[in-house]
Design a protein around this motif. Structure first.
Motif, PDB file in Angstrom:
ATOM      1  N   PRO A 114       9.869  -8.664  -6.672  1.00 27.75           N
ATOM      2  CA  PRO A 114       9.297  -7.584  -5.858  1.00 27.75           C
ATOM      3  C   PRO A 114       8.068  -8.033  -5.090  1.00 27.75           C
ATOM      4  O   PRO A 114       7.293  -8.866  -5.576  1.00 27.75           O
ATOM      5  CB  PRO A 114       8.952  -6.501  -6.886  1.00 27.75           C
ATOM      6  CG  PRO A 114       8.864  -7.188  -8.197  1.00 27.75           C
ATOM      7  CD  PRO A 114       9.623  -8.468  -8.112  1.00 27.75           C
ATOM      8  N   VAL A 115       7.904  -7.488  -3.894  1.00 31.72           N
ATOM      9  CA  VAL A 115       6.749  -7.797  -3.041  1.00 31.72           C
ATOM     10  C   VAL A 115       5.932  -6.515  -2.884  1.00 31.72           C
ATOM     11  O   VAL A 115       6.494  -5.457  -2.572  1.00 31.72           O
ATOM     12  CB  VAL A 115       7.215  -8.303  -1.655  1.00 31.72           C
ATOM     13  CG1 VAL A 115       6.033  -8.508  -0.716  1.00 31.72           C
ATOM     14  CG2 VAL A 115       8.013  -9.595  -1.812  1.00 31.72           C
ATOM     15  N   GLN A 116       4.622  -6.629  -3.120  1.00 32.28           N
ATOM     16  CA  GLN A 116       3.751  -5.460  -3.018  1.00 32.28           C
ATOM     17  C   GLN A 116       3.021  -5.423  -1.674  1.00 32.28           C
ATOM     18  O   GLN A 116       2.694  -6.474  -1.110  1.00 32.28           O
ATOM     19  CB  GLN A 116       2.704  -5.473  -4.138  1.00 32.28           C
ATOM     20  CG  GLN A 116       3.236  -5.068  -5.504  1.00 32.28           C
ATOM     21  CD  GLN A 116       3.799  -6.249  -6.275  1.00 32.28           C
ATOM     22  OE1 GLN A 116       3.237  -7.338  -6.239  1.00 32.28           O
ATOM     23  NE2 GLN A 116       4.908  -6.038  -6.966  1.00 32.28           N
ATOM     24  N   ALA A 117       2.762  -4.202  -1.198  1.00 34.32           N
ATOM     25  CA  ALA A 117       1.909  -4.032  -0.013  1.00 34.32           C
ATOM     26  C   ALA A 117       0.507  -4.498  -0.379  1.00 34.32           C
ATOM     27  O   ALA A 117       0.021  -4.209  -1.469  1.00 34.32           O
ATOM     28  CB  ALA A 117       1.893  -2.573   0.412  1.00 34.32           C
ATOM     29  N   ILE A 118      -0.151  -5.223   0.551  1.00 41.02           N
ATOM     30  CA  ILE A 118      -1.484  -5.756   0.232  1.00 41.02           C
ATOM     31  C   ILE A 118      -2.595  -4.789   0.625  1.00 41.02           C
ATOM     32  O   ILE A 118      -3.753  -4.995   0.270  1.00 41.02           O
ATOM     33  CB  ILE A 118      -1.721  -7.137   0.893  1.00 41.02           C
ATOM     34  CG1 ILE A 118      -1.702  -7.042   2.432  1.00 41.02           C
ATOM     35  CG2 ILE A 118      -0.699  -8.154   0.381  1.00 41.02           C
ATOM     36  CD1 ILE A 118      -2.241  -8.302   3.114  1.00 41.02           C
ATOM     37  N   CYS A 119      -2.232  -3.746   1.403  1.00 44.67           N
ATOM     38  CA  CYS A 119      -3.260  -2.830   1.901  1.00 44.67           C
ATOM     39  C   CYS A 119      -2.666  -1.437   2.044  1.00 44.67           C
ATOM     40  O   CYS A 119      -1.455  -1.250   1.894  1.00 44.67           O
ATOM     41  CB  CYS A 119      -3.805  -3.325   3.249  1.00 44.67           C
ATOM     42  SG  CYS A 119      -2.502  -3.841   4.415  1.00 44.67           S
ATOM     43  N   ASP A 120      -3.512  -0.478   2.352  1.00 42.25           N
ATOM     44  CA  ASP A 120      -3.056   0.883   2.626  1.00 42.25           C
ATOM     45  C   ASP A 120      -2.706   0.982   4.101  1.00 42.25           C
ATOM     46  O   ASP A 120      -3.510   0.598   4.952  1.00 42.25           O
ATOM     47  CB  ASP A 120      -4.171   1.906   2.359  1.00 42.25           C
ATOM     48  CG  ASP A 120      -4.624   1.923   0.909  1.00 42.25           C
ATOM     49  OD1 ASP A 120      -3.834   1.513   0.043  1.00 42.25           O
ATOM     50  OD2 ASP A 120      -5.753   2.359   0.666  1.00 42.25           O
ATOM     51  N   GLY A 121      -1.524   1.506   4.414  1.00 42.47           N
ATOM     52  CA  GLY A 121      -1.181   1.690   5.826  1.00 42.47           C
ATOM     53  C   GLY A 121       0.292   1.987   6.013  1.00 42.47           C
ATOM     54  O   GLY A 121       1.089   1.873   5.075  1.00 42.47           O
ATOM     55  N   LYS A 122       0.613   2.344   7.230  1.00 41.00           N
ATOM     56  CA  LYS A 122       1.988   2.757   7.543  1.00 41.00           C
ATOM     57  C   LYS A 122       2.910   1.559   7.771  1.00 41.00           C
ATOM     58  O   LYS A 122       2.486   0.540   8.324  1.00 41.00           O
ATOM     59  CB  LYS A 122       1.989   3.603   8.827  1.00 41.00           C
ATOM     60  CG  LYS A 122       1.536   5.032   8.633  1.00 41.00           C
ATOM     61  CD  LYS A 122       1.713   5.802   9.937  1.00 41.00           C
ATOM     62  CE  LYS A 122       1.617   7.298   9.737  1.00 41.00           C
ATOM     63  NZ  LYS A 122       0.417   7.765   9.042  1.00 41.00           N
ATOM     64  N   LEU A 123       4.159   1.747   7.384  1.00 41.07           N
ATOM     65  CA  LEU A 123       5.196   0.785   7.744  1.00 41.07           C
ATOM     66  C   LEU A 123       5.537   1.036   9.218  1.00 41.07           C
ATOM     67  O   LEU A 123       5.867   2.163   9.599  1.00 41.07           O
ATOM     68  CB  LEU A 123       6.426   1.003   6.856  1.00 41.07           C
ATOM     69  CG  LEU A 123       7.574   0.024   7.066  1.00 41.07           C
ATOM     70  CD1 LEU A 123       7.198  -1.369   6.601  1.00 41.07           C
ATOM     71  CD2 LEU A 123       8.830   0.499   6.332  1.00 41.07           C
TER      72      LEU A 123
END
Ligand code: ZN
Length: 225
Positions: A114-123
Protein backbone atom coordinates in the motif's frame (compact mmCIF):
# COMPACT_ATOMS: atom_id res chain seq x y z
CA UNK A 1 -57.32 57.15 26.25
CA UNK A 2 -56.70 54.40 23.70
CA UNK A 3 -54.13 56.66 21.93
CA UNK A 4 -52.08 57.11 25.18
CA UNK A 5 -52.15 53.38 25.76
CA UNK A 6 -50.65 52.71 22.30
CA UNK A 7 -47.90 55.34 22.82
CA UNK A 8 -47.07 53.79 26.21
CA UNK A 9 -46.91 50.32 24.64
CA UNK A 10 -44.52 51.55 21.90
CA UNK A 11 -42.26 53.18 24.52
CA UNK A 12 -42.17 49.95 26.55
CA UNK A 13 -41.27 47.94 23.43
CA UNK A 14 -38.46 50.37 22.49
CA UNK A 15 -37.02 50.25 26.06
CA UNK A 16 -37.31 46.49 26.02
CA UNK A 17 -35.39 46.21 22.73
CA UNK A 18 -32.62 48.60 23.89
CA UNK A 19 -32.23 46.70 27.18
CA UNK A 20 -32.06 43.38 25.30
CA UNK A 21 -29.33 44.65 22.93
CA UNK A 22 -27.20 45.92 25.84
CA UNK A 23 -27.56 42.63 27.70
CA UNK A 24 -26.45 40.58 24.65
CA UNK A 25 -23.39 42.71 23.92
CA UNK A 26 -22.14 42.60 27.53
CA UNK A 27 -22.91 38.93 28.17
CA UNK A 28 -19.87 37.08 29.52
CA UNK A 29 -18.32 34.45 27.20
CA UNK A 30 -17.23 31.07 28.41
CA UNK A 31 -13.77 30.00 27.17
CA UNK A 32 -14.12 27.71 24.19
CA UNK A 33 -17.74 28.66 23.59
CA UNK A 34 -17.97 27.80 19.88
CA UNK A 35 -21.36 29.41 19.43
CA UNK A 36 -20.22 32.93 20.27
CA UNK A 37 -18.63 34.85 17.37
CA UNK A 38 -15.95 36.31 19.63
CA UNK A 39 -14.72 32.94 20.80
CA UNK A 40 -14.59 31.64 17.21
CA UNK A 41 -12.35 34.58 16.31
CA UNK A 42 -10.10 33.74 19.28
CA UNK A 43 -9.85 30.09 18.25
CA UNK A 44 -8.82 30.92 14.70
CA UNK A 45 -6.22 33.37 16.00
CA UNK A 46 -4.63 30.56 18.03
CA UNK A 47 -4.29 28.31 14.96
CA UNK A 48 -3.17 31.07 12.56
CA UNK A 49 -0.28 29.97 10.27
CA UNK A 50 1.98 32.68 11.70
CA UNK A 51 2.16 30.79 15.00
CA UNK A 52 3.23 27.49 13.35
CA UNK A 53 6.97 26.95 12.95
CA UNK A 54 8.35 25.42 9.70
CA UNK A 55 9.37 22.28 11.62
CA UNK A 56 5.79 21.75 12.75
CA UNK A 57 4.47 22.17 9.21
CA UNK A 58 6.95 19.67 7.80
CA UNK A 59 5.93 17.19 10.45
CA UNK A 60 2.52 16.85 8.77
CA UNK A 61 4.10 15.19 5.69
CA UNK A 62 3.94 11.43 6.00
CA UNK A 63 6.21 8.86 4.37
CA UNK A 64 4.52 7.18 1.35
CA UNK A 65 5.71 3.70 2.44
CA UNK A 66 6.97 2.29 5.70
CA UNK A 67 10.80 2.27 6.17
CA UNK A 68 10.85 4.86 3.35
CA UNK A 69 14.44 6.01 3.86
CA UNK A 70 15.83 2.46 3.54
CA UNK A 71 14.12 2.13 0.17
CA UNK A 72 15.98 4.96 -1.57
CA UNK A 73 18.80 2.88 -3.05
CA UNK A 74 18.70 3.54 -6.79
CA UNK A 75 17.32 6.80 -8.15
CA UNK A 76 17.34 9.67 -5.69
CA UNK A 77 16.18 13.20 -6.47
CA UNK A 78 18.26 14.99 -9.13
CA UNK A 79 20.41 12.00 -10.20
CA UNK A 80 21.50 12.19 -13.87
CA UNK A 81 20.44 9.01 -15.65
CA UNK A 82 21.65 7.62 -18.98
CA UNK A 83 20.92 4.18 -20.44
CA UNK A 84 24.60 3.31 -19.93
CA UNK A 85 25.11 4.58 -16.37
CA UNK A 86 21.72 4.02 -14.76
CA UNK A 87 21.58 1.96 -11.56
CA UNK A 88 18.56 0.25 -13.14
CA UNK A 89 19.24 -2.01 -16.15
CA UNK A 90 18.02 -2.07 -18.80
CA UNK A 91 17.30 1.67 -18.86
CA UNK A 92 15.29 3.59 -21.44
CA UNK A 93 15.44 7.07 -19.87
CA UNK A 94 17.94 9.90 -19.94
CA UNK A 95 17.89 13.08 -17.86
CA UNK A 96 17.77 14.48 -14.35
CA UNK A 97 15.35 12.53 -12.13
CA UNK A 98 12.60 14.84 -10.89
CA UNK A 99 11.59 12.64 -7.98
CA UNK A 100 12.72 9.93 -5.61
CA UNK A 101 12.31 6.20 -6.28
CA UNK A 102 11.33 3.98 -3.36
CA UNK A 103 12.25 0.33 -3.93
CA UNK A 104 10.43 -2.73 -2.61
CA UNK A 105 12.03 -5.24 -0.28
CA UNK A 106 12.47 -8.74 -1.84
CA UNK A 107 9.59 -10.20 0.18
CA UNK A 108 7.22 -7.57 -1.26
CA UNK A 109 7.56 -8.66 -4.89
CA UNK A 110 4.34 -10.69 -4.87
CA UNK A 111 2.50 -9.02 -1.98
CA UNK A 112 0.23 -5.99 -1.83
CA UNK A 113 2.28 -2.87 -1.05
CA UNK A 114 0.00 0.00 0.00
CA UNK A 115 1.04 3.58 -0.74
CA UNK A 116 0.01 6.38 1.61
CA UNK A 117 -0.75 10.01 0.76
CA UNK A 118 2.12 12.16 2.07
CA UNK A 119 0.01 15.29 2.61
CA UNK A 120 -3.53 16.59 2.95
CA UNK A 121 -5.12 17.49 -0.37
CA UNK A 122 -7.38 16.58 -3.24
CA UNK A 123 -6.78 13.87 -5.79
CA UNK A 124 -6.60 15.79 -9.08
CA UNK A 125 -5.51 13.10 -11.56
CA UNK A 126 -5.46 9.34 -11.89
CA UNK A 127 -4.76 7.69 -15.20
CA UNK A 128 -2.50 5.37 -17.11
CA UNK A 129 0.47 7.20 -18.62
CA UNK A 130 3.52 6.29 -20.67
CA UNK A 131 6.51 5.63 -18.43
CA UNK A 132 4.37 5.08 -15.35
CA UNK A 133 1.50 2.72 -15.89
CA UNK A 134 -0.88 3.98 -13.18
CA UNK A 135 -0.15 7.48 -11.95
CA UNK A 136 -1.95 9.67 -9.40
CA UNK A 137 -1.52 13.39 -8.68
CA UNK A 138 -2.57 15.12 -5.49
CA UNK A 139 -2.68 18.88 -4.86
CA UNK A 140 -1.23 19.93 -1.51
CA UNK A 141 0.34 22.85 0.29
CA UNK A 142 3.96 22.73 1.34
CA UNK A 143 5.39 25.57 3.43
CA UNK A 144 2.28 27.58 2.50
CA UNK A 145 2.92 27.15 -1.24
CA UNK A 146 0.78 25.05 -3.60
CA UNK A 147 2.45 21.89 -4.92
CA UNK A 148 1.35 18.82 -6.86
CA UNK A 149 2.52 15.40 -5.71
CA UNK A 150 3.04 12.66 -8.33
CA UNK A 151 2.76 9.00 -7.31
CA UNK A 152 3.98 6.82 -10.19
CA UNK A 153 3.74 3.08 -10.97
CA UNK A 154 0.52 2.43 -9.04
CA UNK A 155 -2.06 -0.23 -9.81
CA UNK A 156 -4.66 2.11 -11.29
CA UNK A 157 -7.69 0.06 -10.17
CA UNK A 158 -6.44 0.08 -6.56
CA UNK A 159 -6.98 3.85 -6.26
CA UNK A 160 -10.37 3.98 -4.51
CA UNK A 161 -10.70 7.76 -4.40
CA UNK A 162 -12.22 9.75 -7.25
CA UNK A 163 -10.95 12.97 -8.78
CA UNK A 164 -11.83 15.82 -6.40
CA UNK A 165 -11.90 13.60 -3.31
CA UNK A 166 -9.82 14.72 -0.37
CA UNK A 167 -7.00 12.62 1.04
CA UNK A 168 -5.45 13.15 4.45
CA UNK A 169 -1.75 12.52 5.05
CA UNK A 170 -1.36 8.83 5.86
CA UNK A 171 -4.53 7.73 4.05
CA UNK A 172 -4.05 4.78 1.73
CA UNK A 173 -3.96 6.09 -1.83
CA UNK A 174 -3.53 2.77 -3.63
CA UNK A 175 -1.10 -0.09 -4.20
CA UNK A 176 2.13 -0.45 -6.12
CA UNK A 177 1.66 -1.94 -9.59
CA UNK A 178 2.89 -5.46 -10.33
CA UNK A 179 6.49 -5.76 -11.53
CA UNK A 180 7.13 -5.60 -15.29
CA UNK A 181 3.41 -5.33 -16.09
CA UNK A 182 1.20 -2.69 -17.72
CA UNK A 183 0.50 -1.45 -14.17
CA UNK A 184 4.09 -0.12 -14.04
CA UNK A 185 4.49 0.32 -17.81
CA UNK A 186 6.98 -2.53 -17.80
CA UNK A 187 9.16 -1.13 -14.99
CA UNK A 188 10.25 -2.88 -11.80
CA UNK A 189 7.84 -2.68 -8.86
CA UNK A 190 8.66 0.62 -7.10
CA UNK A 191 7.21 4.04 -6.29
CA UNK A 192 8.26 7.17 -8.14
CA UNK A 193 7.36 10.16 -5.94
CA UNK A 194 7.83 13.74 -7.06
CA UNK A 195 6.72 17.13 -5.78
CA UNK A 196 6.24 19.83 -8.42
CA UNK A 197 6.01 23.48 -7.39
CA UNK A 198 2.78 25.34 -8.16
CA UNK A 199 -0.69 24.02 -8.92
CA UNK A 200 -0.13 22.97 -12.56
CA UNK A 201 0.04 19.22 -13.15
CA UNK A 202 3.46 18.05 -14.40
CA UNK A 203 4.25 14.33 -14.36
CA UNK A 204 7.62 14.49 -16.17
CA UNK A 205 9.94 11.96 -14.60
CA UNK A 206 13.12 13.50 -16.05
CA UNK A 207 14.22 16.93 -17.24
CA UNK A 208 17.04 17.57 -19.67
CA UNK A 209 18.57 20.60 -17.96
CA UNK A 210 19.76 20.67 -14.37
CA UNK A 211 18.34 24.18 -13.93
CA UNK A 212 14.84 22.82 -14.61
CA UNK A 213 15.08 20.74 -11.43
CA UNK A 214 14.36 23.94 -9.49
CA UNK A 215 10.69 23.48 -10.43
CA UNK A 216 10.64 20.37 -8.22
CA UNK A 217 11.20 19.77 -4.51
CA UNK A 218 13.28 16.87 -3.17
CA UNK A 219 10.65 14.63 -1.50
CA UNK A 220 13.29 13.34 0.92
CA UNK A 221 13.51 16.77 2.51
CA UNK A 222 10.02 16.07 3.86
CA UNK A 223 8.82 12.51 3.40
CA UNK A 224 11.76 10.11 4.00
CA UNK A 225 11.63 8.70 7.50
ZN1 ZN B 1 11.57 7.57 -10.76
Amino acid sequence: MKKYFIILLVIIIIFGLVFWRVKISTAPTLPGDQTHPLSVTNDSAVSAPATVSPAQKNAVLKAPLDRAKERVTKKYFGIFITPASSPVQPERFRGYHTGTDFEIFPEELNTVVPVQAICDGKLILKKSASGYGGVAVQSCNLDNQPVTVVYGHLKLTSIAKSIGDNLSAGDTLGQLGAAYSPETDGERKHLHLSIHKGSAINILGYVQNKSALSDWVDPCQYACK
